[in-house]
Design a protein around this motif. Structure first.
Motif, short mmCIF file in Angstrom:
data_model
loop_
_atom_site.label_atom_id
_atom_site.label_comp_id
_atom_site.label_asym_id
_atom_site.label_seq_id
_atom_site.Cartn_x
_atom_site.Cartn_y
_atom_site.Cartn_z
N TRP A 285 0.81 -1.01 -0.06
CA TRP A 285 0.07 -0.05 0.07
C TRP A 285 0.87 1.35 -0.07
CZ3 TRP A 285 0.51 3.21 4.12
CH2 TRP A 285 1.21 2.95 5.24
N LEU A 286 1.93 1.23 0.61
CA LEU A 286 2.88 2.46 0.99
C LEU A 286 3.78 2.54 -0.61
CD1 LEU A 286 3.93 4.65 2.62
CD2 LEU A 286 5.71 2.97 3.72
N ALA A 287 4.13 1.38 -1.01
CA ALA A 287 4.90 1.41 -2.35
C ALA A 287 3.89 2.02 -3.38
CB ALA A 287 5.46 0.17 -2.81
N ASP A 288 2.92 1.53 -3.58
CA ASP A 288 1.86 1.82 -4.57
C ASP A 288 1.57 3.55 -4.58
OD1 ASP A 288 1.70 -0.69 -5.40
OD2 ASP A 288 -0.34 -0.98 -4.44
N PHE A 289 1.51 3.84 -3.36
CA PHE A 289 1.18 5.45 -3.30
C PHE A 289 2.39 6.10 -3.54
CE2 PHE A 289 0.72 9.61 -1.21
CZ PHE A 289 -0.24 9.96 -1.50
N CYS A 290 3.67 5.70 -3.14
CA CYS A 290 4.85 6.46 -3.67
C CYS A 290 5.19 6.38 -4.93
CB CYS A 290 5.96 5.78 -2.87
SG CYS A 290 6.19 6.10 -0.98
N ALA A 291 4.91 5.40 -5.64
CA ALA A 291 5.15 5.53 -7.18
C ALA A 291 3.91 6.18 -7.61
CB ALA A 291 4.66 3.72 -7.75
N GLY A 292 2.75 6.27 -7.19
CA GLY A 292 1.66 7.02 -7.72
C GLY A 292 2.12 8.47 -7.54
N ILE A 293 2.51 9.06 -6.58
CA ILE A 293 2.66 10.39 -6.41
C ILE A 293 3.93 10.79 -7.27
CG2 ILE A 293 4.10 10.53 -4.24
CD1 ILE A 293 1.24 12.74 -5.17
N ALA A 294 4.74 9.75 -7.19
CA ALA A 294 6.12 10.11 -8.30
C ALA A 294 5.64 10.34 -9.51
CB ALA A 294 7.14 9.25 -7.91
N GLU A 295 4.74 9.61 -10.31
CA GLU A 295 4.11 9.72 -11.39
C GLU A 295 3.32 10.93 -11.72
OE1 GLU A 295 2.99 9.28 -15.60
OE2 GLU A 295 4.53 8.22 -14.31
N GLU A 296 2.36 11.25 -10.63
CA GLU A 296 1.73 12.47 -10.84
C GLU A 296 2.46 13.69 -10.88
OE1 GLU A 296 -1.49 14.63 -7.77
OE2 GLU A 296 -2.02 12.57 -8.26
N THR A 297 3.42 13.76 -10.02
CA THR A 297 4.23 14.88 -9.96
C THR A 297 5.49 14.86 -10.65
OG1 THR A 297 5.50 14.15 -7.93
CG2 THR A 297 3.46 15.43 -7.55
N GLN A 298 5.79 13.87 -11.41
CA GLN A 298 6.90 13.66 -12.13
C GLN A 298 8.22 14.32 -11.47
OE1 GLN A 298 6.97 12.62 -15.80
NE2 GLN A 298 5.59 11.51 -14.41
N THR A 299 8.14 13.51 -10.35
CA THR A 299 9.70 13.62 -9.48
C THR A 299 10.10 12.25 -9.31
OG1 THR A 299 7.93 13.53 -7.56
CG2 THR A 299 8.58 15.94 -8.39
N PRO A 300 11.43 12.04 -8.90
CA PRO A 300 12.03 10.88 -8.68
C PRO A 300 11.26 10.18 -7.58
CG PRO A 300 13.57 12.59 -8.71
CD PRO A 300 12.15 13.27 -8.66
N THR A 301 11.20 8.76 -7.75
CA THR A 301 10.57 8.01 -6.61
C THR A 301 11.24 7.99 -5.32
OG1 THR A 301 11.90 5.92 -7.42
CG2 THR A 301 9.64 6.38 -8.41
N ASP A 302 12.68 8.45 -5.51
CA ASP A 302 13.38 8.57 -4.24
C ASP A 302 12.75 9.43 -3.16
OD1 ASP A 302 16.36 7.44 -5.17
OD2 ASP A 302 14.92 8.25 -6.62
N MET A 303 12.21 10.36 -3.32
CA MET A 303 11.53 11.66 -2.80
C MET A 303 10.57 11.05 -1.85
SD MET A 303 10.83 15.77 -3.27
CE MET A 303 10.35 15.69 -4.94
N ALA A 304 9.66 10.51 -2.58
CA ALA A 304 8.36 9.90 -1.79
C ALA A 304 8.96 8.38 -1.24
CB ALA A 304 7.44 9.38 -3.19
#
Length: 493
Positions: A28-47
């Motif tokens: 559930w946590l990985a999915d949201f991090c990947a989703g917010i990184a895609e939505e904001t077009q930011t590195p997954t590292d930040m999330a």
């Protein structure tokens, strides 16, 4: 057969760092991090890195990991992500931390009634004590002694009544003194969350004129904190301070120049992420986070926070024997790397010496996030510990580059001096002692000062550390050597 040499990376170019292993997080946590990184077009590292800060805010001070014997690790963390401007740090930060503020609001609403009741009860008790004192002051004769005794008793009862503070989970822009007071009020649990790096200026004393990092040092380790003020004394048995910061790389360069930060060990307490900026390569119309994914993230963060909010004694998370074996294997792998002479992490020993403990803390957080309802009732398993070790390895790779960034000018200048000496002598392989003998004492006064420069050259692919095997004869083991890239020997580097 020796491993083939790759093209070395120029010293003024940062080596490509690994990306945050989102797969190591609960689904559930990985999915949201990947989703917010895609939505904001930011590195997954930040999330991904900030997700650990969110978990630490939810569970820090309310859980500890039983490693072995008397060794326990609290589950609070200091995490800092560094990205240049225009990387939408604030947007990611707000999305990741939002549920914490909802949880804080829910805790405050639940406590509001108790606070009002306790406040009114204390005021009534104080009023009764004041009336009794006034009555005793106006009395004469034998009756006065009884009235004085009654007034003293009522005053003691009023003094013993306390009004609970308004619950707080987080703070942003606050002085060390304010953070200390809030920690004391909140039973030793607090998190500093900020999308700016101003907290470092505050710690350094830029506004007060006096550096004050005591609460940040002890708040990470959980050491007793006692602060004497003119009006009151504050005592915290086991402070658990967490920090989650998103800053610009220039902030890290600046704090690296502050000898007080490094000398007191503050920099060694942070887990660093230095993602690669996507600016210039971003999608124009990316896919938003699916509603179901966002709802699950908010629901689970709030549930985890509320499930631990009322605990006075922390949950003790034990390790299965298999998980303990995974952590021990990690410790055995890291320990030789801590050697000042030849160790990959030797020149960042203050930081790397805390890496095993950090892995244990991360494992505890991942465990609670994977078992939201009953994590306290079961031990941390081997899969969770393996995931924590993978995340710890990620932070180790990034820390090496961050510490080079903090002292980039000196480290790169020394590394270039080493390259010149290696090229001049044309060595294919050389011992540390022989290399040191050829260096200027004004630049390298001790062999220890050689290590960061060698580590930088090794990171960029110019040299390799090599320990020859024993010959089977008695005596000292063969001295470690450096293998030199052919391009350096041929003067092409």
């Amino acid at each position: 057969m020796p491993e083939a040499w790759q093209e070395p990376i120029p010293l003024n170019v940062r080596p490509k760092l690994p990306t945050f292993p989102l797969h190591a997080l609960p689904g559930w946590l990985a999915d949201f991090c990947a989703g917010i990184a895609e939505e904001t077009q930011t590195p997954t590292d930040m999330a991904g890195a900030l997700a650990l800060s969110v978990l630490a805010t939810a569970a820090g001070g309310r859980s500890v990991v039983q490693v072995r014997g008397r060794w326990r690790e609290p589950t609070n963390l200091y995490v800092v992500v560094a990205l240049p401007p225009a990387n939408r740090k604030s947007a990611v930060f707000a999305a990741m931390t939002g549920p914490l503020y909802e949880a804080e609001k829910a805790i405050a609403e639940e406590a509001a009634g108790l606070i009002v009741e306790a406040d009114l009860t204390r005021k009534m008790a104080q009023e009764a004590a004041d009336k009794a004192a006034a009555k005793a002051a106006n009395a004469d004769g034998p009756e006065r002694d009884n009235l004085v005794a009654e007034a003293i008793g009522l005053a003691q009862q009023a003094e013993a009544l306390t009004v609970p503070p308004h619950p707080r989970l987080t703070v942003d822009d606050a002085t060390p003194e304010a953070i200390s007071s809030l920690l004391a009020e909140q039973s030793g649990r607090l998190s500093v969350l900020s999308a700016e790096g101003g907290i470092f200026d505050i710690i350094a004393g830029r506004y007060s004129g006096t550096p004050n990092m005591e609460v940040f040092l002890k708040g990470h380790a959980g050491d007793r904190l006692r602060i004497d003020r003119r009006t009151r004394e504050e005592y915290i048995e086991s402070p658990a301070l967490s920090m989650g910061l998103a800053v610009q790389p220039a902030v890290l360069e600046e704090i690296g120049k502050n000898r007080g930060f490094d000398g007191r060990g503050l920099l060694a307490r942070f887990l660093y992420a230095l993602p690669e900026s996507l600016v210039g390569y971003r999608k124009i119309n990316p896919t938003p986070v699916p509603e179901q994914t966002a709802a699950a993230y908010e629901r689970n963060v709030i549930a985890l926070t509320l499930s631990l909010a009322d605990r006075t004694d922390p949950v003790v998370l034990t390790l299965t024997s298999e998980a303990s074996a995974v952590l021990t294997a990690f410790e055995e792998r890291v320990e030789p790397q801590l050697r000042v002479k030849g160790g990959r992490l030797g020149h960042v020993g203050k930081w790397a010496g805390k890496l095993i403990g950090a892995a244990a803390r991360i494992a505890g957080l991942l465990h609670l996030a994977r078992h939201l309802r009953d994590g306290y009732a079961k031990p941390v398993d081997a899969d969770t510990m393996t995931a924590a070790v993978e995340i710890a390895d990620y932070f180790a790779d990034h820390a090496l580059t961050v510490f080079d960034l903090m002292g980039a000018d000196a480290a790169q200048a020394r590394a270039r001096s080493l390259l010149d000496v290696l090229a001049t002598n044309g060595w294919e392989t050389v011992t540390r002692r022989d290399l040191f003998a050829k260096l200027s004492r004004s630049e390298f006064s001790t062999i220890a000062e050689l290590e960061p420069a060698v580590a930088l050259l090794e990171e960029h692919g110019y040299v390799r550390s090599h320990t020859p095997p024993r010959t089977g004869k008695r005596g000292r083991p063969p001295a470690p050597r450096y293998l030199v890239h052919p391009q350096v020997r041929e003067g092409q580097a």
